[in-house]
Design a protein around this motif. Sequence first.
Motif, PDB file in Angstrom:
ATOM      1  N   UNK A  73      10.801   4.887  -1.179  1.00  0.00           N
ATOM      2  CA  UNK A  73      10.267   3.987  -0.164  1.00  0.00           C
ATOM      3  C   UNK A  73      11.368   3.267   0.407  1.00  0.00           C
ATOM      4  N   UNK A  74      12.178   2.791  -0.563  1.00  0.00           N
ATOM      5  CA  UNK A  74      13.306   1.878  -0.268  1.00  0.00           C
ATOM      6  C   UNK A  74      14.268   2.531   1.030  1.00  0.00           C
ATOM      7  N   UNK A  75      14.413   3.943   0.617  1.00  0.00           N
ATOM      8  CA  UNK A  75      15.105   4.632   1.481  1.00  0.00           C
ATOM      9  C   UNK A  75      14.571   4.841   3.015  1.00  0.00           C
ATOM     10  N   UNK A  76      13.304   5.186   3.076  1.00  0.00           N
ATOM     11  CA  UNK A  76      12.455   5.342   4.259  1.00  0.00           C
ATOM     12  C   UNK A  76      12.840   3.586   5.053  1.00  0.00           C
ATOM     13  N   UNK A  77      12.194   2.592   4.186  1.00  0.00           N
ATOM     14  CA  UNK A  77      12.404   1.475   4.991  1.00  0.00           C
ATOM     15  C   UNK A  77      13.824   1.026   5.460  1.00  0.00           C
ATOM     16  N   UNK A  78      14.976   1.439   4.528  1.00  0.00           N
ATOM     17  CA  UNK A  78      16.346   1.220   5.169  1.00  0.00           C
ATOM     18  C   UNK A  78      16.661   2.072   6.160  1.00  0.00           C
ATOM     19  N   UNK A  79      16.072   3.285   6.518  1.00  0.00           N
ATOM     20  CA  UNK A  79      16.167   4.107   7.579  1.00  0.00           C
ATOM     21  C   UNK A  79      15.652   3.305   8.951  1.00  0.00           C
ATOM     22  N   UNK A  80      14.463   2.887   8.641  1.00  0.00           N
ATOM     23  CA  UNK A  80      13.534   2.392   9.811  1.00  0.00           C
ATOM     24  C   UNK A  80      14.353   1.014  10.249  1.00  0.00           C
ATOM     25  N   UNK A  81      14.781   0.293   9.241  1.00  0.00           N
ATOM     26  CA  UNK A  81      15.171  -0.860   9.614  1.00  0.00           C
ATOM     27  C   UNK A  81      16.792  -0.997  10.118  1.00  0.00           C
ATOM     28  N   UNK A  82      17.386   0.118   9.631  1.00  0.00           N
ATOM     29  CA  UNK A  82      19.153   0.082   9.499  1.00  0.00           C
ATOM     30  C   UNK A  82      19.386   1.090  10.696  1.00  0.00           C
ATOM     31  N   UNK A 113       0.980  -1.367   0.214  1.00  0.00           N
ATOM     32  CA  UNK A 113      -0.026  -0.041   0.260  1.00  0.00           C
ATOM     33  C   UNK A 113       1.038   1.292   0.117  1.00  0.00           C
ATOM     34  N   UNK A 114       2.077   1.283   0.809  1.00  0.00           N
ATOM     35  CA  UNK A 114       2.820   2.382   1.064  1.00  0.00           C
ATOM     36  C   UNK A 114       3.636   2.767  -0.634  1.00  0.00           C
ATOM     37  N   UNK A 115       3.812   1.421  -0.981  1.00  0.00           N
ATOM     38  CA  UNK A 115       4.565   1.924  -2.500  1.00  0.00           C
ATOM     39  C   UNK A 115       3.635   2.319  -3.475  1.00  0.00           C
ATOM     40  N   UNK A 116       2.218   1.655  -3.512  1.00  0.00           N
ATOM     41  CA  UNK A 116       1.124   2.043  -4.599  1.00  0.00           C
ATOM     42  C   UNK A 116       0.801   3.577  -4.359  1.00  0.00           C
ATOM     43  N   UNK A 117       0.824   3.872  -3.114  1.00  0.00           N
ATOM     44  CA  UNK A 117       0.617   5.375  -2.613  1.00  0.00           C
ATOM     45  C   UNK A 117       1.769   6.224  -3.289  1.00  0.00           C
ATOM     46  N   UNK A 118       2.941   6.083  -2.785  1.00  0.00           N
ATOM     47  CA  UNK A 118       4.034   6.703  -3.328  1.00  0.00           C
ATOM     48  C   UNK A 118       3.855   6.892  -4.832  1.00  0.00           C
ATOM     49  N   UNK A 119       3.665   5.849  -5.397  1.00  0.00           N
ATOM     50  CA  UNK A 119       3.814   5.897  -6.845  1.00  0.00           C
ATOM     51  C   UNK A 119       2.511   6.652  -7.472  1.00  0.00           C
ATOM     52  N   UNK A 120       1.626   6.441  -6.874  1.00  0.00           N
ATOM     53  CA  UNK A 120       0.405   7.275  -7.260  1.00  0.00           C
ATOM     54  C   UNK A 120       0.611   8.542  -7.046  1.00  0.00           C
ATOM     55  N   UNK A 121       1.240   9.252  -6.089  1.00  0.00           N
ATOM     56  CA  UNK A 121       1.564  10.467  -5.561  1.00  0.00           C
ATOM     57  C   UNK A 121       2.514  11.173  -6.982  1.00  0.00           C
ATOM     58  N   UNK A 122       3.603  10.395  -7.127  1.00  0.00           N
ATOM     59  CA  UNK A 122       4.341  10.885  -7.995  1.00  0.00           C
ATOM     60  C   UNK A 122       3.960  10.837  -9.530  1.00  0.00           C
ATOM     61  N   UNK A 123       3.150   9.851  -9.907  1.00  0.00           N
ATOM     62  CA  UNK A 123       3.075   9.937 -11.195  1.00  0.00           C
ATOM     63  C   UNK A 123       1.440  10.694 -11.457  1.00  0.00           C
ATOM     64  N   UNK A 124       0.816  10.887 -10.614  1.00  0.00           N
ATOM     65  CA  UNK A 124      -0.434  11.649 -10.997  1.00  0.00           C
ATOM     66  C   UNK A 124      -0.488  13.079 -10.354  1.00  0.00           C
TER      67      UNK A 124
END
Length: 295
Positions: A109-118, A46-57
């Motif tokens: 999204x990958x960067x946010x996840x990497x920060x949250x995990x790393x 859901x996070x990835x789809x919403x991020x993609x929707x924001x950037x493309x629309x």
Amino acid sequence: MSWLSSFPQMNEDTLRTLKKVIDENFRAFTRAYGDGIETLFTPLKWFLIEAERFTTQTPWPVIVILVAAIAWFASRNWRIVAGAVITLLLIGYFGMWEDAMRTISMIVVCTVLSIVIGLPIGIAMSRSDRLQSVVNPILDVMQTMPSFVYLIPVVMLLGIGKVPGLIAVVIYALPPMIRLTNLGIRLVDKDVLEAADAFGSSSWQKLKDVQLPLALPTIMAGINQTIMMALAMVVIAAMIGVQGLGQPVLKAIANQYFTLGIFNGLAIVGIAVVFDRVSQAYGRRLQKHLEVLHG
């Protein structure tokens, strides 16, 4: 000595049996738990789809203004802002806007996840030499293993699509975030920590008010490296269905479309340069700010 001459064949038979057992068990595990594991990643999807929707629309002028504002806030440098804007305009002019926005949403999204995990793992490593000795070999394997290998278990568990690609990219891009968070906290001046102890700071207060702020430039370098490694995985992730600039590059390779491959490859490079310059400039600003505060 007869066993010595038959050793290679014995070893080969043993390995074949072992591989067969592992493969069968992994397939059984995938069939039994694959759907359940996929459900766990629904919020991520859901996070990835919403991020993609924001950037493309979102209309392109809004995206350009937003990127320019972020670049200015991070760097306070008009050259970097102008470079980011020109890069985006050229990407749009050559008809790669939508793919570029998908790629940018994936990287964010990958960067946010990497920060949250790393970040938590890096903090935990900085507090425990034993944990560091355990995690470091794992990070070494993650950084040296060929990137294609990440795709095998992820695709077998989750199939082909955005989420498997995202997970593979995060696994590949995560080690610098963990390593540099650990390094940054360990490099904090011991005298500063002793002063914090003298003022009666708790362990949490020392981390929040002293260690993390002083380690922030090094952590920013980790974020920068994470972004670069995530962008390096864009084309490979396209092989398992991740949309973006990587798919036209694969198409160009398969069909020998020279200009398609070059233009999309240059677009990836342009995005990488923008991310790199903005994050590095922000890290330098943080460093100068901290030097003023503690100078």
